[in-house]
Every structure is written in C-alpha cells, then in structure tokens.
Write a protein that holds these residues in place. Structure first.
Motif, mmCIF file in Angstrom:
data_model
loop_
_atom_site.group_PDB
_atom_site.id
_atom_site.type_symbol
_atom_site.label_atom_id
_atom_site.label_comp_id
_atom_site.label_asym_id
_atom_site.label_seq_id
_atom_site.Cartn_x
_atom_site.Cartn_y
_atom_site.Cartn_z
ATOM 1 N N UNK A 44 0.968 -1.028 0.102
ATOM 2 C CA UNK A 44 -0.058 0.119 0.027
ATOM 3 C C UNK A 44 0.893 1.304 0.101
ATOM 4 N N UNK A 45 1.991 1.201 0.635
ATOM 5 C CA UNK A 45 3.074 2.165 0.579
ATOM 6 C C UNK A 45 3.511 2.604 -0.537
ATOM 7 N N UNK A 46 3.937 1.589 -1.365
ATOM 8 C CA UNK A 46 4.559 1.727 -2.733
ATOM 9 C C UNK A 46 3.429 1.891 -3.803
ATOM 10 N N UNK A 47 2.133 1.604 -3.361
ATOM 11 C CA UNK A 47 0.994 2.018 -4.282
ATOM 12 C C UNK A 47 0.900 3.494 -4.126
ATOM 13 N N UNK A 48 0.858 3.936 -2.861
ATOM 14 C CA UNK A 48 0.758 5.422 -2.607
ATOM 15 C C UNK A 48 1.881 6.239 -3.351
ATOM 16 N N UNK A 49 3.047 6.004 -3.072
ATOM 17 C CA UNK A 49 4.118 7.040 -3.566
ATOM 18 C C UNK A 49 4.511 6.519 -4.993
ATOM 19 N N UNK A 50 4.560 5.499 -5.542
ATOM 20 C CA UNK A 50 5.021 5.260 -6.765
ATOM 21 C C UNK A 50 3.791 5.299 -7.747
ATOM 22 N N UNK A 51 2.849 4.509 -7.813
ATOM 23 C CA UNK A 51 1.687 4.469 -8.481
ATOM 24 C C UNK A 51 0.740 5.736 -8.672
ATOM 25 N N UNK A 52 0.390 6.334 -7.413
ATOM 26 C CA UNK A 52 -0.401 7.467 -7.045
ATOM 27 C C UNK A 52 0.371 8.626 -7.016
ATOM 28 N N UNK A 53 1.690 8.739 -6.642
ATOM 29 C CA UNK A 53 2.612 10.043 -6.691
ATOM 30 C C UNK A 53 2.206 10.864 -5.395
ATOM 31 N N UNK A 54 1.438 10.199 -4.460
ATOM 32 C CA UNK A 54 1.109 11.039 -3.080
ATOM 33 C C UNK A 54 2.382 10.738 -2.314
ATOM 34 N N UNK A 55 3.438 11.555 -2.443
ATOM 35 C CA UNK A 55 4.631 11.328 -1.647
ATOM 36 C C UNK A 55 4.667 12.501 -0.617
ATOM 37 N N UNK A 56 5.012 12.044 0.797
ATOM 38 C CA UNK A 56 4.752 12.924 1.874
ATOM 39 C C UNK A 56 6.204 13.046 2.645
ATOM 40 N N UNK A 57 6.429 13.922 3.465
ATOM 41 C CA UNK A 57 7.647 14.272 4.199
ATOM 42 C C UNK A 57 7.936 12.546 4.910
ATOM 43 N N UNK A 58 9.109 12.256 4.715
ATOM 44 C CA UNK A 58 9.581 11.133 5.359
ATOM 45 C C UNK A 58 9.365 9.654 4.608
ATOM 46 N N UNK A 59 8.760 9.923 3.501
ATOM 47 C CA UNK A 59 8.574 8.647 2.582
ATOM 48 C C UNK A 59 9.780 8.020 2.095
ATOM 49 N N UNK A 60 10.641 9.130 1.606
ATOM 50 C CA UNK A 60 11.949 8.439 1.169
ATOM 51 C C UNK A 60 12.722 7.610 2.058
ATOM 52 N N UNK A 61 12.688 8.241 3.451
ATOM 53 C CA UNK A 61 13.426 7.317 4.413
ATOM 54 C C UNK A 61 12.536 6.309 4.828
ATOM 55 N N UNK A 62 11.315 6.141 4.656
ATOM 56 C CA UNK A 62 10.551 4.760 4.539
ATOM 57 C C UNK A 62 10.986 3.654 3.569
ATOM 58 N N UNK A 63 11.169 4.399 2.471
ATOM 59 C CA UNK A 63 11.396 3.495 1.204
ATOM 60 C C UNK A 63 12.616 2.858 1.376
ATOM 61 N N UNK A 64 13.697 3.791 1.893
ATOM 62 C CA UNK A 64 15.048 3.204 2.500
ATOM 63 C C UNK A 64 14.928 2.182 3.287
ATOM 64 N N UNK A 65 14.112 2.429 4.394
ATOM 65 C CA UNK A 65 13.946 1.317 5.349
ATOM 66 C C UNK A 65 13.544 0.263 4.915
#
Length: 333
Positions: free
Chosen positions: A262-283
């Motif tokens: 669901x995180x990848x769908x929101x950030x990659x497919x839908x483009x809804x990126x928020x503060x801290x998302x890059x750090x979560x992706x790296x985690x």
C-alpha cells in the motif's frame, strides 16, 4: 568505493591507451556539432559533450576495434557516432524526466528550454546517421540504426512500466537492454565489424557490451539509493521522487506485506509522496535486503561481461576491458 576513489581506474587506462584516437574523436565531434545557421546547436551540444563525461561508449568502440587489429580511420567516425547518439538521448531524457541536473551541472533544458533540447537532440541523431553512412558499411548502419530505435523503444516502455507495480524483473531487464545496454553492445559490436573479424569474435564483443551495459545501469539505479551525490551528480532518492520502479524497489515490492505494498502504491503509482517517505522507502529496501540483492545481480552481469571478453585472444586492451567490467560495480559504496 566511488568511481573516482579506487586505486585502479580501467577507464583511465583505456583513455591513456587510446589518447590519440580520442583526440581525433573529440575533433570530429566539434566539427560535426557545428551549425552555420543555428549557433544554439553547438552551444547546447557543447554544454553536455564537454561537461566532463568519461566518453565510455566511444572508448568501447575504439578499444574493440584496436583489440581486433583495425588499422583504418573509421573507428573514429563510429566512436563519434556513438557519442552523438548517447548525447541526443541524454538531451531527450532530461526533458522527459524534467531533470534539473546532469553530471553535477544544470541540464540544457533548464539553461535553455525543452524545445531547444529536443531539437538539438534531433540534430545530433541526424549527424550520427551521416557519420554511419560515411563508413560505407551497411552492416554498421544496420547495427547502429537498430540501436537508436531500440533505445527509443526502451524509453517508451519505461514510461508505461516505471510506475506500474506489476512491472517485474523481466520487464525491468527489457527496459535496461533498450535504454542502456543497446548502445553499449552496438558500440562494442561495430568495433569488430569494422575490423572484419570472424562472427564468433563479433558475438563475443556484442555479449560483452550487452552484459556491461546491464551491469552499468543496475549499478546506476542502485547508486540512486546509496550513492555519493558529489560523485554521482545526482541527489539520493531522485528515482523515488520521480516515481521510477527500478530494480531495488521491484525486489522490495515482490517481498512486500500488504501494508508495504500500500505504501508503494501510494508513493509510486499514485504519486502521493509526503515528508519521510524516502526514509521509509530506504528502510524497506534495507529490511528486505534488496540493495544487497541488486548488487549481486550487478556482479553477476559484470561477470558475464568479463567471461565474454576473455574468450578473445590475449591483448592489453582485452585485459583493460576485463578490468572495466569489474570496475563498473566498484562504483557502489
């Protein structure tokens, strides 16, 4: 280790060995990027061509021609052709990706505009075909024109695949073979063709370039998540911000829990990126070990490149190309 901090630099050894021919290539590039009627063409081209790139692709053509005993002058034409194709694709890519930085400098589309970048890229493609024709080899024309078409095809495929979580490693490899490896393999293959060596050697050169290009792109994608900005000229996480599904993320999506997907769908497919998302992706990449797995894939492809080149007769250039295959992966921290 970063590319410029290792004790051994095979690309520099190649450049030293080929210095005379590289000088001829640079002279030819400057001659052919000139325009009597549109001074913006050499301005835009020079900004990118003279930005400190390592001329890796044209060096591959010169090196493979040398390895095969070629004694003529058309290796210089082909090396310039390869560099023009590469530069044209970079100009177009920066427009498509809306990039602001290339090799640590502002992109041409930022300094001038998108129209200038696209049209100058078109001009360089046209110049590259003129250079191909001058060799008088239909086979060379076939190889390099097919490479140009394959590059464009790979870029278009990436447009649809890059933000689709159904994209798997097979599709990723198809994209990479198109947008990156096609020019590497063409650059190495034409060196053998112009030298008129036997088909087994030409196939070995093609295989070397193909595997080297794949390893190069995998490492490039990996560096986006763990590279040194001062060395790469890119900001960490640019691919994530641009919503590109590269190999580390594809592996993480394949291993994802329902919440992680669901995180990848929101950030990659839908483009809804928020503060801290890059750090979560790296985690998540670290949690699933996908950075290490991606590095292993790069090592495997560099090994295939090394194995291919070592089937050719002993030659100092063969050893440099073998070292280069290992060195491509040494760019990873």
């Amino acid at each position: 280790m970063g590319l410029d901090h290792t004790a051994t630099k095979p690309h520099e050894a190649l450049a030293d060995h080929l210095s005379g021919k590289l000088g001829d290539v640079n002279t030819l590039i400057r001659e052919r990027m000139a325009s009597r009627h549109a001074p913006r063409i050499p301005e835009v081209t020079a900004h990118l061509v003279e930005a400190g790139g390592k001329r890796l692709r044209p060096m591959l053509t010169l090196a493979t021609a040398d390895l095969c005993g070629y004694g003529g002058a058309y290796d210089v034409h082909l090396a310039a052709t390869v560099e023009f194709i590469h530069t044209a694709t970079l100009l177009h890519d920066d427009v498509v990706d809306e990039s602001a930085q290339r090799r640590g400098r502002p992109t041409a589309n930022l300094l001038w505009d998108n129209k200038s970048s696209v049209l100058v890229g078109d001009y360089l493609f046209a110049r590259s075909f003129q250079l191909m024709v001058e060799t008088g080899s239909l086979r060379v024309l076939d190889i390099l024109s097919n490479a140009a078409a394959t590059i464009a095809e790979g870029e278009v495929l990436q447009l649809s695949a890059a933000r689709d979580l159904r994209t798997d490693e097979a599709i990723y490899l198809q994209v990479v073979r198109g947008k990156t490896a096609a020019l590497f393999s063409a650059a190495t293959e034409v060196g053998g063709v112009i030298a008129e060596v036997d088909e087994a050697k030409i196939k070995a050169l093609f295989d070397y370039g193909d595997a080297l290009g794949i390893a190069f792109q995998i490492v490039d994608d990996l560096l986006d998540y763990q590279g040194d900005t001062s060395a790469t000229g890119k900001n960490v996480g640019d691919d994530f911000r641009e919503r590109k599904l590269t190999l580390p993320v594809i592996k993480a999506v394949a291993a994802a829990s329902e919440t992680e997907r669901a995180f990848w769908e929101r950030t990659i497919e839908k483009g809804d990126q928020r503060d801290g998302d890059l750090e979560e992706a790296l985690r998540l990449l670290h949690h699933h070990g996908t950075l290490g797995a991606t590095r292993q894939d790069a090592l495997r492809w560099s090994g295939k490149a090394r194995d291919a080149i070592l089937t050719l007769p002993e030659h100092p250039v063969r050893d440099m190309l073998s070292d280069l295959a290992d060195y491509v992966v040494a760019r990873i921290n």
